[in-house]
Enzyme design. Structure first.
Site, PDB file in Angstrom:
ATOM      1  N   CYS A 271       0.995  -1.324  -0.058  1.00 32.94           N
ATOM      2  CA  CYS A 271      -0.030  -0.048   0.054  1.00 32.94           C
ATOM      3  C   CYS A 271       0.734   1.306   0.020  1.00 32.94           C
ATOM      4  CB  CYS A 271      -0.963  -0.103   1.270  1.00 32.94           C
ATOM      5  SG  CYS A 271      -2.232  -1.309   1.276  1.00 32.94           S
TER       6      CYS A 271
HETATM    7  N1  LIG Z   1      -2.364  -5.788   1.655  1.00 36.03           N
HETATM    8  C1  LIG Z   1      -2.913  -4.636   2.256  1.00 36.03           C
HETATM    9  O1  LIG Z   1      -2.708  -4.497   3.378  1.00 36.03           O
HETATM   10  C2  LIG Z   1      -3.844  -3.891   1.674  1.00 36.03           C
HETATM   11  C3  LIG Z   1      -4.725  -3.133   2.382  1.00 36.03           C
HETATM   12  C4  LIG Z   1      -5.828  -2.541   1.912  1.00 36.03           C
HETATM   13  C5  LIG Z   1      -5.817  -2.185   0.431  1.00 36.03           C
HETATM   14  N2  LIG Z   1      -5.033  -3.297  -0.519  1.00 36.03           N
HETATM   15  C6  LIG Z   1      -5.226  -3.264  -1.623  1.00 36.03           C
HETATM   16  O2  LIG Z   1      -6.067  -4.569  -2.245  1.00 36.03           O
HETATM   17  C7  LIG Z   1      -5.759  -5.018  -3.501  1.00 36.03           C
HETATM   18  C8  LIG Z   1      -5.378  -6.577  -3.161  1.00 36.03           C
HETATM   19  O3  LIG Z   1      -4.226  -6.403  -2.357  1.00 36.03           O
HETATM   20  P1  LIG Z   1      -3.703  -7.988  -1.618  1.00 36.03           P
HETATM   21  O4  LIG Z   1      -2.490  -7.255  -0.843  1.00 36.03           O
HETATM   22  O5  LIG Z   1      -4.864  -8.495  -1.030  1.00 36.03           O
HETATM   23  O6  LIG Z   1      -3.016  -8.584  -2.765  1.00 36.03           O
HETATM   24  P2  LIG Z   1      -2.566  -9.999  -2.973  1.00 36.03           P
HETATM   25  O7  LIG Z   1      -1.446 -10.188  -3.941  1.00 36.03           O
HETATM   26  O8  LIG Z   1      -2.444 -10.570  -1.376  1.00 36.03           O
HETATM   27  O9  LIG Z   1      -3.816 -10.809  -3.278  1.00 36.03           O
HETATM   28  C9  LIG Z   1      -4.231 -10.549  -4.682  1.00 36.03           C
HETATM   29  C10 LIG Z   1      -4.982 -12.011  -5.224  1.00 36.03           C
HETATM   30  O10 LIG Z   1      -5.449 -11.695  -6.453  1.00 36.03           O
HETATM   31  C11 LIG Z   1      -5.203 -12.771  -7.206  1.00 36.03           C
HETATM   32  N3  LIG Z   1      -5.470 -12.277  -8.658  1.00 36.03           N
HETATM   33  C12 LIG Z   1      -4.832 -11.696  -9.565  1.00 36.03           C
HETATM   34  N4  LIG Z   1      -5.493 -11.515 -10.608  1.00 36.03           N
HETATM   35  C13 LIG Z   1      -6.653 -12.130 -10.445  1.00 36.03           C
HETATM   36  C14 LIG Z   1      -7.812 -12.323 -11.206  1.00 36.03           C
HETATM   37  N5  LIG Z   1      -7.782 -11.677 -12.527  1.00 36.03           N
HETATM   38  N6  LIG Z   1      -8.834 -12.963 -10.923  1.00 36.03           N
HETATM   39  C15 LIG Z   1      -8.753 -13.402  -9.662  1.00 36.03           C
HETATM   40  N7  LIG Z   1      -7.602 -13.533  -8.839  1.00 36.03           N
HETATM   41  C16 LIG Z   1      -6.641 -12.557  -9.232  1.00 36.03           C
HETATM   42  C17 LIG Z   1      -3.744 -13.312  -7.055  1.00 36.03           C
HETATM   43  O11 LIG Z   1      -3.562 -14.427  -7.510  1.00 36.03           O
HETATM   44  C18 LIG Z   1      -3.689 -12.933  -5.524  1.00 36.03           C
HETATM   45  O12 LIG Z   1      -3.841 -14.118  -4.836  1.00 36.03           O
HETATM   46  C19 LIG Z   1      -4.553  -4.288  -3.890  1.00 36.03           C
HETATM   47  O13 LIG Z   1      -5.044  -3.111  -4.628  1.00 36.03           O
HETATM   48  C20 LIG Z   1      -4.190  -3.385  -2.582  1.00 36.03           C
HETATM   49  O14 LIG Z   1      -3.412  -2.161  -3.079  1.00 36.03           O
HETATM   50  C21 LIG Z   1      -4.081  -4.136   0.233  1.00 36.03           C
END
Ligand SMILES: NC(=O)c1ccc[n+]([C@@H]2O[C@H](COP(=O)([O-])OP(=O)(O)OC[C@H]3O[C@@H](n4cnc5c(N)ncnc54)[C@H](O)[C@@H]3O)[C@@H](O)[C@H]2O)c1
Length: 434
Positions: A271
């Site tokens: 983030c």
């Molecule tokens: N990690 C955090 O603390 C956090 C907090 C708030 C917001 N976010 C935001 O949330 C979003 C996700 O982050 P995250 O940390 O969960 O990412 P992550 O990488 O942990 O998880 C994303 C998942 O999406 C899957 N994926 C990718 N493309 C896909 C598709 N087309 N269809 C289905 N699955 C798909 C990946 O394989 C992965 O398992 C990002 O935009 C991030 O900025 C993250």
């Protein structure tokens, strides 16, 4: 939309969660525990299999809770995107990384919007949760979804709701952190508000997706800027011989108008190092330069270089050069008590130390192996032997499992980049910001 409203209210709606990562998996579990049938989607077969086995791969998601949800037929996962048609509401939680040139990479959001479009049916609610710049929901997702001929606000509904989870935080969770929702139209906002009120105590509707998108980025810019401010202050304090840690502790006694941020190696995770660039990049389209964002990124990204210089000086003053020195880095996760190494500044520190010829080892309770500067390193055992064998032990991440008295007792030189040795005495301790 009476049918969807009723289905959410009586919990017969099926919730699709796309992207079962740090954001998606806890959300899927929250909806399933609230009584909904949840279908999770991921492109990684391994992740779908693990969910279906009830095995958690995200620290914040307890294995027992996941097993229960799967056993109760409340949660299942798949890689088959055509099953999106089964979902009454779809929450998109896919990654929003940066390109090599630090521009927004919306390819995951675009691809997923195209998949949803193929299955879109009347009465579905789609919510984008991935962090992104203002305008993404309206100008990127909406045209893709409407390209199939259905109309938003009439046939289907679309909103943005940023995820605010804080991995590793045991106090704040999906239930007690207010959820922001902003729909393309009032019906989309209402439905998104109703949906999230099933898992969050407070849902805050805003006038449009752009406000919701900007809110999330603003929160992260706020952290990035304040961390940069304290990182700069730490450098000044060091020059002046004043302890930044004592200053922060004293300033924290003020009951209003101040909140503490702490210096360190910089910022990490999916983030804070990334999201501000989403806004900075978009801002340029409006002839606007977000100077605070750029400055904060510059200061935070320089911290590993600054710390390497301090380690080099500390070794020098003990008659030892960094080249050939054994350096043991404690903690490669980007913050304490989590196992996420994405964008971790500890990795940058290790890379710089290796490039300067140091023999680097590391320990992290949650990260077994890392690849840095072409070297594959595995976490070493942390004990008296490994501590005393190092010319310098660097506290990069202050995991709560570390016994700082033991670390200081057995190490020849400790470089504390996070402050957990504050209060301990020893000629062998060098602290950032002092
Ligand atoms: N990690 C955090 O603390 C956090 C907090 C708030 C917001 N976010 C935001 O949330 C979003 C996700 O982050 P995250 O940390 O969960 O990412 P992550 O990488 O942990 O998880 C994303 C998942 O999406 C899957 N994926 C990718 N493309 C896909 C598709 N087309 N269809 C289905 N699955 C798909 C990946 O394989 C992965 O398992 C990002 O935009 C991030 O900025 C993250």
């Amino acid at each position: 939309m009476r049918k969807l409203t009723d289905a959410i209210q009586n919990k017969t709606a099926t919730i699709g969660i796309v992207g079962l990562g740090y954001v998606g998996l806890p959300l899927a579990l929250a909806f399933s525990e609230a009584g909904f049938k949840v279908l999770g989607f991921d492109v990684q077969q391994k992740r779908a299999d693990l969910v279906n086995e009830g095995s958690s791969y995200i620290t914040d998601v307890g294995g027992e809770r996941l097993r229960q949800a799967v056993a109760n037929n409340r949660l299942a996962a798949t890689t088959e995107q055509k099953r999106l048609v089964e979902a009454d509401a779809v929450c998109i939680c896919v990654p929003t990384p940066l390109t090599k040139t630090k521009d927004p990479d919306l390819s995951y959001v675009v691809r997923e919007s195209e998949e949803i479009c193929k299955c879109l049916r009347r009465g579905q609610l789609v919510v984008l949760e991935s962090t992104t710049y203002p305008g993404t929901t309206r100008h990127v997702v909406l045209p893709i979804l409407e390209s199939a001929g259905l109309k938003c606000g009439v046939d289907f509904y679309l909103a943005y709701s940023p995820e605010r989870v804080d991995p590793g935080n045991t106090t704040h969770n999906i239930r007690n952190v207010p959820k922001i929702v902003g729909g393309i139209d009032s019906e989309s906002t209402r439905l998104a508000q109703l949906l999230y009120s099933q898992v969050a105590e407070t849902v805050v509707p805003v006038s449009c997706p752009e406000v919701a998108e900007m809110t999330k980025i603003f929160e992260n810019v706020f952290r990035s800027v304040n961390i940069a401010l304290v990182n700069e202050l730490a450098q000044l304090c060091s020059n002046m011989g004043v302890s930044v840690w004592e200053v922060i502790a004293a300033a924290s006694t003020k009951p209003f108008g101040y909140m503490p941020f702490y210096p360190g190696l910089g910022v990490g995770g999916h983030c804070i190092p990334l999201d501000p660039y989403y806004l900075a990049s978009k801002a340029r389209e409006f002839d606007f330069h977000t100077r605070f964002i750029e400055l904060a990124a510059e200061i935070n990204e320089q911290m590993p270089y600054y710390v390497v210089r301090l380690i080099l000086e500390a070794l020098n003053s003990r008659g030892k050069s960094l080249k050939g020195a054994k350096v043991l880095v404690l903690g490669v996760a980007y913050k304490r008590d989590i196992d996420d190494k994405r964008e971790s500044p500890s990795l940058k520190l290790i890379q710089l130390l290796i490039e300067k010829g140091a023999k680097v080892g590391y320990h992290d309770p949650g990260i077994q192996a890392i690849e840095v500067a072409g070297c594959l390193l595995t976490s070493v055992e942390l004990n008296k032997k490994s501590l005393s064998a190092a010319d310098c032990v660097v506290i990069a991440t202050d995991h709560s499992c570390y016994n700082m008295e033991e670390v200081v007792l057995h190490s020849r030189l400790v470089f504390d980049a996070r402050g957990p040795t504050t209060g301990l005495r020893g000629d062998n301790i060098v602290r950032l910001g002092e």
